[in-house]
Design an enzyme around this catalytic site. Structure first.
Site, PDB file in Angstrom:
ATOM      1  N   THR A  35       0.426  -1.117  -0.044  1.00  0.00           N
ATOM      2  CA  THR A  35       0.080  -0.418  -0.199  1.00  0.00           C
ATOM      3  C   THR A  35       0.870   1.003  -0.075  1.00  0.00           C
ATOM      4  O   THR A  35       0.307   2.146  -0.987  1.00  0.00           O
ATOM      5  CB  THR A  35      -0.960  -0.062   1.277  1.00  0.00           C
ATOM      6  OG1 THR A  35      -1.718  -0.712   0.847  1.00  0.00           O
ATOM      7  CG2 THR A  35      -1.772   1.402   2.105  1.00  0.00           C
ATOM      8  N   SER A  82       1.270  -7.200  -0.232  1.00  0.00           N
ATOM      9  CA  SER A  82       2.070  -8.754  -0.212  1.00  0.00           C
ATOM     10  C   SER A  82       1.700  -9.060   0.760  1.00  0.00           C
ATOM     11  O   SER A  82       1.918 -11.052   0.694  1.00  0.00           O
ATOM     12  CB  SER A  82       2.623  -8.060   1.342  1.00  0.00           C
ATOM     13  OG  SER A  82       1.671  -7.670   2.172  1.00  0.00           O
ATOM     14  N   THR A 115       1.457  -3.983   4.770  1.00  0.00           N
ATOM     15  CA  THR A 115       1.465  -4.801   6.048  1.00  0.00           C
ATOM     16  C   THR A 115       0.890  -5.544   5.918  1.00  0.00           C
ATOM     17  O   THR A 115       0.705  -6.253   7.548  1.00  0.00           O
ATOM     18  CB  THR A 115       0.331  -3.180   5.596  1.00  0.00           C
ATOM     19  OG1 THR A 115      -0.632  -3.752   5.589  1.00  0.00           O
ATOM     20  CG2 THR A 115       0.794  -2.262   6.153  1.00  0.00           C
ATOM     21  N   ASP A 116      -0.165  -6.364   5.291  1.00  0.00           N
ATOM     22  CA  ASP A 116      -0.681  -7.762   5.259  1.00  0.00           C
ATOM     23  C   ASP A 116       0.450  -8.857   5.970  1.00  0.00           C
ATOM     24  O   ASP A 116      -0.038  -9.948   6.391  1.00  0.00           O
ATOM     25  CB  ASP A 116      -1.137  -8.298   3.830  1.00  0.00           C
ATOM     26  CG  ASP A 116      -2.831  -7.147   3.695  1.00  0.00           C
ATOM     27  OD1 ASP A 116      -2.648  -6.273   5.050  1.00  0.00           O
ATOM     28  OD2 ASP A 116      -2.974  -7.518   2.967  1.00  0.00           O
TER      29      ASP A 116
HETATM   30  C1  SIN Z   1      -0.547  -5.255   0.955  1.00  0.00           C
HETATM   31  O1  SIN Z   1       0.413  -5.700   2.216  1.00  0.00           O
HETATM   32  O2  SIN Z   1       0.292  -5.122   0.254  1.00  0.00           O
HETATM   33  C2  SIN Z   1      -1.110  -4.568   1.137  1.00  0.00           C
HETATM   34  C3  SIN Z   1      -1.971  -4.245   2.021  1.00  0.00           C
HETATM   35  C4  SIN Z   1      -1.283  -2.994   2.715  1.00  0.00           C
HETATM   36  O3  SIN Z   1      -0.421  -2.389   2.595  1.00  0.00           O
HETATM   37  O4  SIN Z   1      -1.641  -2.743   3.546  1.00  0.00           O
END
Ligand code: SIN
Length: 354
Positions: A35, A82, A115-116
């Protein structure tokens, strides 16, 4: 956007004299997507965007003050959401981190990530990087196009931490929303809040704000150079390890199917202190008897899973994950199996140590 594998050097900018630029730490930023590199059609959209579409050059250009904290070089290692992280990309990333840190032209590394699955990648690197130089992961909850996007400040703070001498020897760190967490402890705890990462039970290691870095405690368990784990031991392929859950009405179907498919290890996200529905437990005991490594962790989200004595874990050949959540327990189990630790006793020693 820069293609994966592209390198950029961000010249120390004209706000600095050449002598002050030459005394700054040299930080390599490795971008993988997420993100933080996401973009939406409009600035109020923070849920319907595409992750990993903005190149690392653009991410760095949005933070001109980076030039006051580090001499930054950057590479686009990948551009993924991710949730789609692969074992192959983990290996590529870990090898690139090791190569860069072995060079005397890099003092620290920042990895931008979604973040995932950030907590899984961070723990993998914490266990397998072979350097004591700082490695800091960061991310964002809002895409780069959003009002009050959190990525630029998180990136600046991560580079600040990666260039700070106190971050050396602390293993892999996560800098997020002004806090500094250990890769071992940190977990994502919110689907939308900008304060999405916490270290339950342990708390953050410290904080970073306005260029100041302060650690409140140090990492105790061995990591990086003090582990026997290496990404190079994965040469022949990652050991197949899956995660299953225990819940009301659970059956043995999933365990039996995974064992039939040839898994070498199973992590169970148990209830409470890693307790397991009787139907699932019987299936796991059968799997353990066939040599499949079984690790009990908890779905609760904080606390730790204790061994429950001779009548159960010892008799069944189960291992307990301590404070690791199921996803991190899987990372450690894969590395441990790849390094040749296969018996319940040897694996429990690994989980008690790392
Ligand atoms: C991801 O994990 O690539 C998408 C969600 C995020 O980064 O918050």
């Amino acid at each position: 956007m820069a293609a994966p594998g592209t390198s950029l050097t961000i010249a120390a900018m004209n706000t600095l004299t050449s002598s002050s630029a030459s005394t700054l730490p040299r930080v390599a930023v490795l971008a993988t997507g997420g993100t933080i590199a996401g973009a939406a059609p409009d600035a109020t959209n923070t849920s319907g965007y595409q992750a990993g579409v903005v190149g690392v050059g653009q991410l760095l250009a949005a933070v001109p003050s980076l030039a006051t904290v580090a001499n930054v070089q950057a590479e686009q290692v990948a551009s993924v959401d991710s949730k789609d992280m692969t074992l192959a990309l983990w290996a590529t990333l870990a090898r690139r981190v090791n190569d860069l840190l072995a060079s005397d032209t890099v003092d620290g590394i920042v990895i931008t990530h979604g973040t995932d699955t950030l907590e899984e990648t961070a723990y993998l690197l914490h266990l397998s990087v072979k350097s004591d130089k700082p490695v800091v992961l960061t991310a964002a909850m809002r895409p780069s196009s959003a009002l009050s996007a959190d990525g630029p400040l998180n990136l600046l703070n991560a580079v600040t931490v990666a260039g700070n001498a106190q971050a050396k020897g602390q293993g892999v760190l996560v800098a997020f929303n002004n806090r500094i967490h250990s890769a071992r402890d940190v977990v994502k705890t919110s689907t939308y809040a900008v304060d999405a990462f916490q270290s339950p039970e342990m708390g953050a290691l410290g904080w970073v704000q306005d260029g100041r870095v302060e650690f409140q405690r140090r990492v105790v368990r061995p990591h990086t150079t003090a582990t026997p784990f290496s990404i190079d031991s994965i040469g022949a392929g990652w050991p197949a390890v899956d995660i299953i859950a225990s819940y009301a009405g659970a059956s043995r179907i999933a365990v039996d199917a995974l064992v039939a498919a040839g898994v070498r290890g199973l992590v169970v996200a148990g209830t409470g202190n890693g307790s397991i529905h009787a139907s699932v437990q019987t299936a796991l005991a059968d799997a353990a008897a066939k040599g499949v490594a079984i690790v009990r962790s908890s779905r609760v989200g904080s606390g730790h899973v204790m061994r429950n004595g001779a009548a159960s874990d010892d008799a069944l050949g189960f291992v307990t994950a301590g404070a690791l959540n199921p996803y991190k327990a899987r990372v450690l189990l894969m590395l441990a199996l790849a390094a040749g630790h296969t018996t319940p006793v040897a694996l429990q020693q690994v989980f008690d140590t790392y």
